[in-house]
Design an enzyme around this catalytic site. Sequence first.
Site, PDB file in Angstrom:
ATOM      1  N   LYS A 197       0.839  -1.203   0.000  1.00 49.52           N
ATOM      2  CA  LYS A 197       0.000   0.000   0.000  1.00 49.52           C
ATOM      3  C   LYS A 197       0.873   1.252   0.000  1.00 49.52           C
ATOM      4  O   LYS A 197       0.586   2.234  -0.685  1.00 49.52           O
ATOM      5  CB  LYS A 197      -0.944  -0.018   1.208  1.00 49.52           C
TER       6      LYS A 197
ATOM      7  N   GLN B  10      -5.473  -2.241   9.082  1.00 54.34           N
ATOM      8  CA  GLN B  10      -5.235  -3.547   8.464  1.00 54.34           C
ATOM      9  C   GLN B  10      -5.805  -4.654   9.352  1.00 54.34           C
ATOM     10  O   GLN B  10      -5.540  -4.689  10.561  1.00 54.34           O
ATOM     11  CB  GLN B  10      -3.723  -3.741   8.235  1.00 54.34           C
TER      12      GLN B  10
ATOM     13  N   ASP C 271     -11.877   1.734   3.224  1.00 54.18           N
ATOM     14  CA  ASP C 271     -12.203   0.310   3.073  1.00 54.18           C
ATOM     15  C   ASP C 271     -13.709   0.110   2.872  1.00 54.18           C
ATOM     16  O   ASP C 271     -14.140  -0.974   2.481  1.00 54.18           O
ATOM     17  CB  ASP C 271     -11.813  -0.454   4.350  1.00 54.18           C
TER      18      ASP C 271
HETATM   19  N1  GUN Z   1      -7.141  -7.681   5.421  1.00 54.91           N
HETATM   20  C1  GUN Z   1      -7.419  -8.465   4.364  1.00 54.91           C
HETATM   21  N2  GUN Z   1      -8.086  -7.768   3.431  1.00 54.91           N
HETATM   22  C2  GUN Z   1      -8.248  -6.519   3.915  1.00 54.91           C
HETATM   23  C3  GUN Z   1      -8.852  -5.330   3.404  1.00 54.91           C
HETATM   24  O1  GUN Z   1      -9.407  -5.281   2.315  1.00 54.91           O
HETATM   25  N3  GUN Z   1      -8.789  -4.242   4.209  1.00 54.91           N
HETATM   26  C4  GUN Z   1      -8.215  -4.264   5.428  1.00 54.91           C
HETATM   27  N4  GUN Z   1      -8.222  -3.160   6.162  1.00 54.91           N
HETATM   28  N5  GUN Z   1      -7.633  -5.344   5.930  1.00 54.91           N
HETATM   29  C5  GUN Z   1      -7.653  -6.458   5.170  1.00 54.91           C
END
Ligand code: GUN
Length: 280
Positions: free
Chosen positions: A52, A96, A119
Site C-alpha cells: 500500500k 489492516q 475500506d
Molecule cells: N485484510 C485483508 N483484506 C483486507 C482489506 O481489504 N482491508 C483491510 N483493512 N484489511 C484487510
Amino acid sequence: MAIVINGKEVAAKVKEEVKEEVKLLNANGIEVGLAVIIVGDNPASRVYVNNKKKDCEEVGIHSYEYALSDDTTQSELLDLIKKLNNDKNVNGILVQLPLPKQLDEKEVLNAIDPNKDVDAFHPVNVGKIMIGDYSFLPCTPAGVMELIHSANIDVSGKHCVVIGRSNIVGKPMSLLLLHEHGTVTICHSRTKNISEITKQADILVAAVGIEKFVTADMVKDGAVVIDVGMNKNAEGKLCGDVDYLSVSEKASYITPVPGGVGPMTRAILLRNTLTAAKIQ
Ligand code: GUN
C-alpha cells in the site's frame, strides 16, 4: 479456451487516472494522504501494508504508517483513530485486518470517520452500499466490477453466483452484481450441492479461501470466472480458489492469480483515497 482478464493492466490504468487527478489537486494546493494502521506482526499484513505504501508513492499520495505493537490496547487504538479523524493531512484511514485477539474489530471500524473510511467497512458506508447510494465501495468487490467492465461483460440478467459471504468480499460483491441487475445466488460453507448451483452461473465469483476449490466440473461452458482467492499452496506460492488450468479450458473469461483481482484491490484503495480527499 478462456480469455484472460489482465488485472495488472486494468489496475495500471486506474492508477494512472488517480495519479493525474492527484496532480490536479496538488496544482490547487491540495495534498492527498492515507493513514495505514497495522497492529502486531502478522507477516501477510506486513506485506499488504508495504504494498500500500509503495502504491501510494507511485501516484503521489502521502502515506502515513502507524505500526503498533501486538499488545496495543483498545483505548490506545481508538485514541489514534480519533486523532487521525481530526488530522487534516489524513484523507483516508485504513486499519489492516485481522487485529490481535484483545481488540474489538467492530468497535475499531465504527470509530473511523465514515468520510475517511477508504475500506468502506463502517456501518454507514455498508448501509449506503445496500441502498445503492455510496461514496466508497470496498476495494476488492469494486475491483472485480472494474475487471468485469474492462472485458465489456454485461451483468444484467445474468445468473451471478458468489461463493463466500464475508463482509469484506462476498456480501458486498453480491450487492454490486445486484445493482447491475444480475440474478445473484450466494453460496457458503453450509450450502448443499454447491456444484449444482455453481454450474448454473454465467458469472462465477470465488471468494472462499481454499486452494483449487472451484474445479472444471463445477463450471458451465462459457462462464465468466473471477478468482478472488489469495491462498498459499504447499510450496508457499500464491494461488487462487480456482483450479486455473482445467477451468480455463471451459470458461469464456477468467482472472489469474496472481495478476487478477489482487492488483485491482490495491488500485481501488488509491481511488477511494482520492475520493475521500475530494469529499473533504
Ligand atoms: N485484510 C485483508 N483484506 C483486507 C482489506 O481489504 N482491508 C483491510 N483493512 N484489511 C484487510
